[in-house]
Design an enzyme around this catalytic site. Structure first.
Site, mmCIF file in Angstrom:
data_model
loop_
_atom_site.group_PDB
_atom_site.id
_atom_site.type_symbol
_atom_site.label_atom_id
_atom_site.label_comp_id
_atom_site.label_asym_id
_atom_site.label_seq_id
_atom_site.Cartn_x
_atom_site.Cartn_y
_atom_site.Cartn_z
ATOM 1 N N ARG A 1 -8.099 5.928 -5.660
ATOM 2 C CA ARG A 1 -8.329 5.691 -4.232
ATOM 3 C C ARG A 1 -9.371 6.680 -3.732
ATOM 4 O O ARG A 1 -9.265 7.887 -3.975
ATOM 5 C CB ARG A 1 -7.044 5.826 -3.417
ATOM 6 C CG ARG A 1 -7.285 5.735 -1.909
ATOM 7 C CD ARG A 1 -6.016 5.574 -1.097
ATOM 8 N NE ARG A 1 -5.595 4.168 -1.074
ATOM 9 C CZ ARG A 1 -4.795 3.651 -0.129
ATOM 10 N NH1 ARG A 1 -4.326 4.409 0.846
ATOM 11 N NH2 ARG A 1 -4.448 2.385 -0.162
ATOM 12 N N GLN B 1 1.262 6.775 -7.144
ATOM 13 C CA GLN B 1 0.038 7.422 -6.683
ATOM 14 C C GLN B 1 0.239 8.929 -6.779
ATOM 15 O O GLN B 1 1.117 9.482 -6.116
ATOM 16 C CB GLN B 1 -0.290 7.026 -5.239
ATOM 17 C CG GLN B 1 -1.629 7.578 -4.748
ATOM 18 C CD GLN B 1 -1.853 7.327 -3.265
ATOM 19 O OE1 GLN B 1 -1.174 7.931 -2.431
ATOM 20 N NE2 GLN B 1 -2.785 6.446 -2.931
ATOM 21 N N SER C 1 0.824 -1.206 0.000
ATOM 22 C CA SER C 1 0.000 0.000 0.000
ATOM 23 C C SER C 1 0.863 1.263 0.000
ATOM 24 O O SER C 1 1.977 1.262 0.531
ATOM 25 C CB SER C 1 -0.893 -0.004 1.239
ATOM 26 O OG SER C 1 -1.952 0.910 1.107
ATOM 27 N N PRO C 2 0.369 2.361 -0.584
ATOM 28 C CA PRO C 2 1.110 3.630 -0.516
ATOM 29 C C PRO C 2 1.338 4.053 0.933
ATOM 30 O O PRO C 2 0.406 4.055 1.736
ATOM 31 C CB PRO C 2 0.193 4.616 -1.240
ATOM 32 C CG PRO C 2 -0.673 3.772 -2.110
ATOM 33 C CD PRO C 2 -0.882 2.493 -1.362
ATOM 34 N N ARG D 1 1.328 -1.475 7.076
ATOM 35 C CA ARG D 1 2.180 -1.735 8.237
ATOM 36 C C ARG D 1 2.831 -3.127 8.222
ATOM 37 O O ARG D 1 3.986 -3.261 8.635
ATOM 38 C CB ARG D 1 1.392 -1.522 9.532
ATOM 39 C CG ARG D 1 1.124 -0.049 9.819
ATOM 40 C CD ARG D 1 0.301 0.137 11.088
ATOM 41 N NE ARG D 1 0.105 1.542 11.401
ATOM 42 C CZ ARG D 1 -0.836 2.301 10.882
ATOM 43 N NH1 ARG D 1 -1.694 1.781 10.007
ATOM 44 N NH2 ARG D 1 -0.960 3.575 11.217
ATOM 45 N N TYR E 1 -7.365 14.954 1.016
ATOM 46 C CA TYR E 1 -6.485 15.764 0.181
ATOM 47 C C TYR E 1 -7.324 16.466 -0.896
ATOM 48 O O TYR E 1 -8.555 16.382 -0.888
ATOM 49 C CB TYR E 1 -5.366 14.893 -0.395
ATOM 50 C CG TYR E 1 -4.493 14.296 0.696
ATOM 51 C CD1 TYR E 1 -3.852 15.125 1.609
ATOM 52 C CD2 TYR E 1 -4.335 12.926 0.841
ATOM 53 C CE1 TYR E 1 -3.067 14.605 2.634
ATOM 54 C CE2 TYR E 1 -3.556 12.390 1.858
ATOM 55 C CZ TYR E 1 -2.936 13.233 2.753
ATOM 56 O OH TYR E 1 -2.169 12.711 3.777
#
Length: 788
Positions: free
Chosen positions: A642, A513, A434-435, A736, A594
């Site tokens: 996303r 991304q 994942s980013p 993680r 964002y």
């Protein structure tokens, strides 16, 4: 002994409560309450009474129950082996009495569209609720407990003043809890299905789930045996189905007959019976506190969990065991009540998370009806996330292998190592790194750190490695340490990384991304203060509307039409550079508050022009950006988007809107939707838990048919296998776990004994493809046994 008549105040009619006139007594310095009042004569209250009296025959224990001894409004009770083990250890007399009446079985039958699938090895034990109460009544009487039936309990305040300890086991409608609601602070959620408890005079030979697709909608039957000649039968359906089917106009007997007719095949044409049964809606009860002074909540008064994952009786009995143990172990009553809550709250919270997942699965069962039959059955069995692919394989390997074959897994191939195609890109397995923002760039340029970070994870076996959010302008950075693609130097540095991945980890794809920070920019590095404004060196912020992310944050400028055009061009230029740098996939970041996410959410877009208001207008600018990027991104390379499928805040993006957003991007050419949640507003209240965001991906996938990437506390390869095989997602993105272990996917293959095309060990690492031996773990056995 106090009487419940005359001058003693009582709590009033069922389901009502009055504010307590005085506070409960502060807990005594002793941990040994001699006078105990128990409100509620259900299994939890009775078992607590029996344990307390057994441990100290001198205790005075009084139980108030408003109903008669033989009144019970359910039929069967399911208890786990773990719960039974606790009962056996704490009170062998009760355990032996219960053992005589248990019905045990292993199978679960799932009947859907005329086909029955059976999964074995599950292990259930049940008995009649009435029989359970009789055993507990007898035990309490033998021990000398004062059982008061057909008696309303005195007011909670009076009990608290009169007794050393008050145990409120008075159920979901607890009058004790409501009397001190200002302290316990209960939250009660009402859900979308109606259900009714009934019984049949024969024993199912398995735990049976049956789905009926009627002209009014989907109905489901949950059934299980509780005696050699009797079964519990629960009929459940969504409120709108219940209304359309006319159940609101039927009396009790008419409802029973209609239910038997709808499920005549499951019942073999036999009737159902009721016991003052009524249609109800499940209520999830959560309390912020479980004790107040010398008053403590137990069972449904403290918490509820949907019947589809187990029994409220099980939780109540476990509460009783824990409470009495803490009273014995702790030095004071105050500490005992604290310890009880500390011990039980995490267990209950985990159970409630699983119960909510199960409840919501059944609420939305219509979504899954068109799945292949065995996948539907697997989906049902793993709905709560407590039963997993690996767990089910241990219970019933034959069933699990049949699901895998239907899914298309080659022999010996776990679901996570099956390939998946997005446009011209074939991913060799279902794992995505994942980013993850690293905040380690200088002037937006990725350096050696990024080469090692992304290169290590590319060598680690994942099919797709994603960069962090790469910013399209200097003003679009989150922090001074964020990477960019707005200069040629940045593009050249990214090309160095993509070339390393393609050369050293052939078969691994690398994706970029692209995003713009919007109102969440100009902040400190994460470890210096996440989302905190820079103390100096700030740059101006822009957003859909002039609203700061945090009250003390910088107020962004509302973007004008001309500025929107400029930002769209920045995205286009960055995408062009990304293509030249050799990225295999591009993801447009429209999540987490964002810039583009700020346009989508009604909480952050308050514009009154063509880019604000309705969802179609809020989508306009993100879609314009997507179209511009798609226009320069190579046709054969996939693009994903996303999104935040919920803002975890009132008035934010709804589930229906998330589905509509996904459909809109797919209509414009998105190949998959990366379904995340939250981080849109600072005041969010996420419901954290294992795989907690996957239901949003599941909904989008099943309602739109668009491929999805699931994220959110997916931490084990077992979770990945479960989610993929159940059809809840197409790809799983893990963050993680890949920080903890860059070679997470390689190790997942080794731990499952898989060595195939779905994962490839780099040649220099091949010698490490077997798990290293560990030190000796078996202790020497004793040679002597000493008598006592």
């Amino acid at each position: 002994m106090f009487s419940t008549e005359g001058t003693v105040p009582t709590s009033g009619a069922r389901g009502t409560a009055r504010q307590a006139t005085t506070n409960p007594q502060p807990p005594k310095t002793s941990n040994h309450p001699l006078r105990v009042a128990i409100v509620g004569g259900g299994p939890g209250g009775l078992y607590a009474a029996a344990l307390l009296k057994r441990l100290d025959p001198a205790r005075e224990v009084t139980v108030w129950e408003r109903n008669a001894p033989n009144d019970t409004f359910g039929f069967g009770v399911v208890l786990s082996d773990e719960t039974l083990g606790g009962i056996e250890h704490a009170d062998p007399v009760v355990y032996e009495a219960l053992q005589k009446h248990f019905i045990r079985w292993d199978d679960i039958d799932i009947v859907h569209r005329g086909t029955r699938h059976t999964s074995g090895g599950h292990g259930f034990a049940a008995l009649g609720r009435k029989r359970l109460l009789e055993v507990l009544h007898e035990r309490c009487r033998t021990l000398g407990i004062d059982l008061r039936f057909r008696a309303e309990a005195p007011y909670p305040a009076w009990l608290a003043e009169t007794y050393d300890l008050v145990i409120a086991a008075d159920g979901v409608h607890s009058t004790t809890r409501e009397a001190y609601a200002h302290v316990f602070r209960p939250h009660v959620d009402t859900h979308h299905c109606r259900y009714i408890w009934l019984a049949a005079d024969f024993a199912f030979d398995a735990f049976r789930f049956e789905i009926a697709e009627t002209e009014h909608g989907v109905m489901q039957l949950h059934g299980y045996p509780y005696a050699p000649d009797a079964s519990t039968v629960i009929i459940e359906m969504r409120e709108e189905v219940w209304q359309a089917a006319g159940f609101a106009e039927l009396d009790e007997q008419e409802s029973v007959e209609r239910c038997a007719k709808n499920f005549a095949e499951a019942l073999g044409g036999r009737p159902l019976r009721s016991n003052k049964s009524a249609w109800t809606t499940f209520r999830t009860v959560v309390n912020e506190r479980w004790s107040h002074g010398n008053v403590v909540l137990l069972g449904d008064a403290a918490h509820t969990a949907h019947f589809s994952i187990g029994s409220g009786t099980k939780l109540a009995v476990e509460d009783a065991l824990a409470l009495v143990a803490c009273l014995e172990e702790q030095p004071t009553l105050e500490r005992a009540l604290e310890a009880y809550e500390e011990e039980r709250r995490p267990v209950v919270a985990s159970t409630q998370r699983a119960a909510r997942a199960s409840l919501e699965w059944f609420e939305n069962i219509a979504r899954f009806l068109d799945q292949p039959p065995r996948q539907f059955a697997f989906n049902l069995l793993t709905r709560s996330r407590r039963v997993t692919h690996d767990n089910l394989r241990l219970r019933d390997a034959h069933f699990t292998e049949s699901v895998e074959r239907e899914f298309g897994c080659p022999p010996g191939t776990p679901p996570m190592f099956t390939p998946f195609r997005l446009r011209g890109l074939t991913l060799r397995n279902r794992v995505v790194v994942s980013p993850m923002d690293m905040y380690s760039a200088v002037d937006g340029v990725p350096g050696d750190f990024h080469l090692v970070h992304l290169g290590a994870r590319a060598l680690g076996g994942a099919a797709l490695v994603m960069t962090e959010m790469v910013c399209v302008s200097a003003e679009g950075r989150i922090t001074p340490g964020c990477t960019g693609l707005y200069t040629g130097k940045q593009a050249e540095s990214w090309k160095r990384i993509t070339e390393f991945v393609h050369a050293q980890a052939p078969g691994t794809a690398i994706g970029v991304q692209l995003g713009h920070s919007g109102r969440k920019g100009s902040t400190k590095l994460m470890w210096e203060g996440m989302d905190e404004p820079l103390e100096d060196g700030n740059w101006p912020l822009v957003a859909a509307s002039p609203m700061p992310y945090k009250p003390q944050g910088q107020i962004p400028r509302e973007l004008s039409r001309a500025q929107l055009t400029d930002i769209r061009e920045q995205f286009t230029a960055a995408a062009w550079r990304a293509a030249r740098a050799g990225f295999d996939l591009l993801e447009l970041h429209c999540a987490h508050g964002y810039l583009l996410s700020g346009f989508l959410s009604p909480l952050t877009n308050r514009r009154t022009d063509a880019y604000g208001g309705t969802l179609a207008k809020r989508l306009r600018f993100p879609l314009e950006v997507f179209d511009a990027v798609r226009g320069v991104w190579p046709e054969e390379r996939p693009m994903t988007v996303r999104i935040s499928a919920t803002d975890w805040a009132e008035g934010g993006t709804s589930g229906e809107e998330a589905v509509a957003i996904a459909r809109a991007f797919a209509a414009h050419g998105a190949d998959a939707i990366d379904v995340s949640t939250g981080q849109v507003v600072a005041e969010e209240r996420p419901e954290f838990g294992r795989s907690y965001q996957t239901p949003y991906a599941d909904r989008i996938r099943h309602e739109t048919g668009i491929p999805v990437i699931a994220v959110g506390a997916i931490s084990s390869w077992d979770d990945v296998n479960s989610l993929i095989l159940a059809g809840r997602t197409d790809l799983c993105a893990l963050a993680r776990p890949h920080l903890y272990d860059p070679h997470w996917t390689l190790h997942a293959a080794a731990e499952q004994g898989y060595d195939g095309p779905g994962v490839v060990w780099p040649a220099p690492y091949r010698a490490g493809s077997r798990r290293p031996q560990t030190g000796r773990t078996d202790a020497p056995k004793p040679r002597l046994t000493l008598g006592t």
